[in-house]
Write an enzyme that holds these catalytic residues in place. Structure first.
Site, PDB file in Angstrom:
ATOM      1  N   CYS A  84       0.904  -1.229  -0.005  1.00  0.00           N
ATOM      2  CA  CYS A  84      -0.046   0.049   0.091  1.00  0.00           C
ATOM      3  C   CYS A  84       1.023   1.047  -0.068  1.00  0.00           C
ATOM      4  O   CYS A  84       1.635   1.520  -0.941  1.00  0.00           O
ATOM      5  CB  CYS A  84      -0.802  -0.120   1.160  1.00  0.00           C
ATOM      6  SG  CYS A  84      -2.287   1.302   0.900  1.00  0.00           S
ATOM      7  N   HIS A 194      -3.841  -4.479  -0.906  1.00  0.00           N
ATOM      8  CA  HIS A 194      -3.365  -5.151   0.502  1.00  0.00           C
ATOM      9  C   HIS A 194      -3.168  -6.683   0.307  1.00  0.00           C
ATOM     10  O   HIS A 194      -4.681  -7.452   0.243  1.00  0.00           O
ATOM     11  CB  HIS A 194      -4.439  -4.665   1.429  1.00  0.00           C
ATOM     12  CG  HIS A 194      -4.459  -3.276   1.760  1.00  0.00           C
ATOM     13  ND1 HIS A 194      -3.591  -2.946   3.016  1.00  0.00           N
ATOM     14  CD2 HIS A 194      -4.975  -2.173   1.468  1.00  0.00           C
ATOM     15  CE1 HIS A 194      -3.690  -1.630   3.105  1.00  0.00           C
ATOM     16  NE2 HIS A 194      -4.607  -1.118   2.034  1.00  0.00           N
ATOM     17  N   GLU A 196      -2.843  -8.741   2.506  1.00  0.00           N
ATOM     18  CA  GLU A 196      -3.448  -9.486   3.467  1.00  0.00           C
ATOM     19  C   GLU A 196      -5.187  -9.401   3.578  1.00  0.00           C
ATOM     20  O   GLU A 196      -5.615 -10.055   4.412  1.00  0.00           O
ATOM     21  CB  GLU A 196      -2.715  -8.624   4.884  1.00  0.00           C
ATOM     22  CG  GLU A 196      -3.337  -7.345   4.958  1.00  0.00           C
ATOM     23  CD  GLU A 196      -2.578  -6.203   4.392  1.00  0.00           C
ATOM     24  OE1 GLU A 196      -2.766  -5.066   4.445  1.00  0.00           O
ATOM     25  OE2 GLU A 196      -1.677  -6.780   3.461  1.00  0.00           O
TER      26      GLU A 196
END
Length: 214
Positions: A84, A194, A196
């Site tokens: 990011c 992202h 994750e």
């Protein structure tokens, strides 16, 4: 033991990133370190640099935390993954602030200019872009291994990277126009999205990064 340091300099979604990297590392023999001290970054075999919020604030906290030299050392000597704003920080500068970046990948970070523009369904483009978007793999890279081209990844951003050299742009997405969603150079790989928060495709990227030997 092999280790990966997730850099904690006061900015970024550290818990989510760390948990995802831990999940990706499970059973691999790679130790995941939530690095709060520069020496932990220096000692790690590889490094993940997250970032969240304004790039100017992230760069200030990186310097004030003492992590700045350790991150530059990592970028010169070991695999480094930006996430990011951690990706945006790798470039020369950002129009947000404005702010100077780490200067590791030539280019700048610019704001989405989508006022008055309509999406195909007739709704207005909103800034920031929040949600899932497809990513096209513009160039082959070991961190893409096993990830289907055009996979969906989760984005939250108002600014986008504009590398000076298109060879550094390895992932592309489209939001009111094509933009760079992932960059790479030598031992550096970074994503605007992202991983994750991107389910199995995102975990695959972290897993690939943990075993990437540039």
């Amino acid at each position: 033991m092999k280790s990966v340091a997730v850099v904690d300099y006061g900015m970024g979604n550290l818990r989510s990133v760390s948990q995802a990297v831990l999940h990706a590392a499970r059973g691999s023999g790679v130790e995941v370190v939530w690095a709060r001290r520069p020496e932990e970054v220096m000692a790690a075999e590889r490094v993940v640099l997250p970032g969240q919020g304004a790039m100017r604030d992230c760069m200030r906290e990186l310097r004030e935390s003492g992590m700045h030299p350790a991150v530059l050392h990592a970028a010169a000597h070991k695999p480094l993954m930006g996430v990011c704003v951690g990706m945006q920080m790798l470039l020369d500068r950002s129009h947000e602030g404005p702010a100077e970046g780490l200067g590791l990948i030539p280019g700048e970070v610019v704001r989405f200019e989508l006022a008055g523009r309509l999406q195909p369904d007739g709704s207005r483009f909103k800034v920031p872009q929040i949600g899932w978007n497809r990513v096209r793999q513009a160039r082959p890279h070991p961190v893409w291994a096993g990830v289907e081209d055009g996979s969906w990844f989760y984005f939250v951003h108002s600014y986008r990277a504009r590398p000076s050299d298109e060879r550094h742009s390895v992932g592309l997405s489209d939001y009111g126009g094509v933009f760079t969603a992932a960059v790479a150079r030598d031992n550096i790989f970074a994503t605007q999205f992202h991983p994750e928060k991107s389910a199995n495709a995102g975990l695959a990227l972290y897993r690939n990064f943990l075993h990437w030997n540039p």
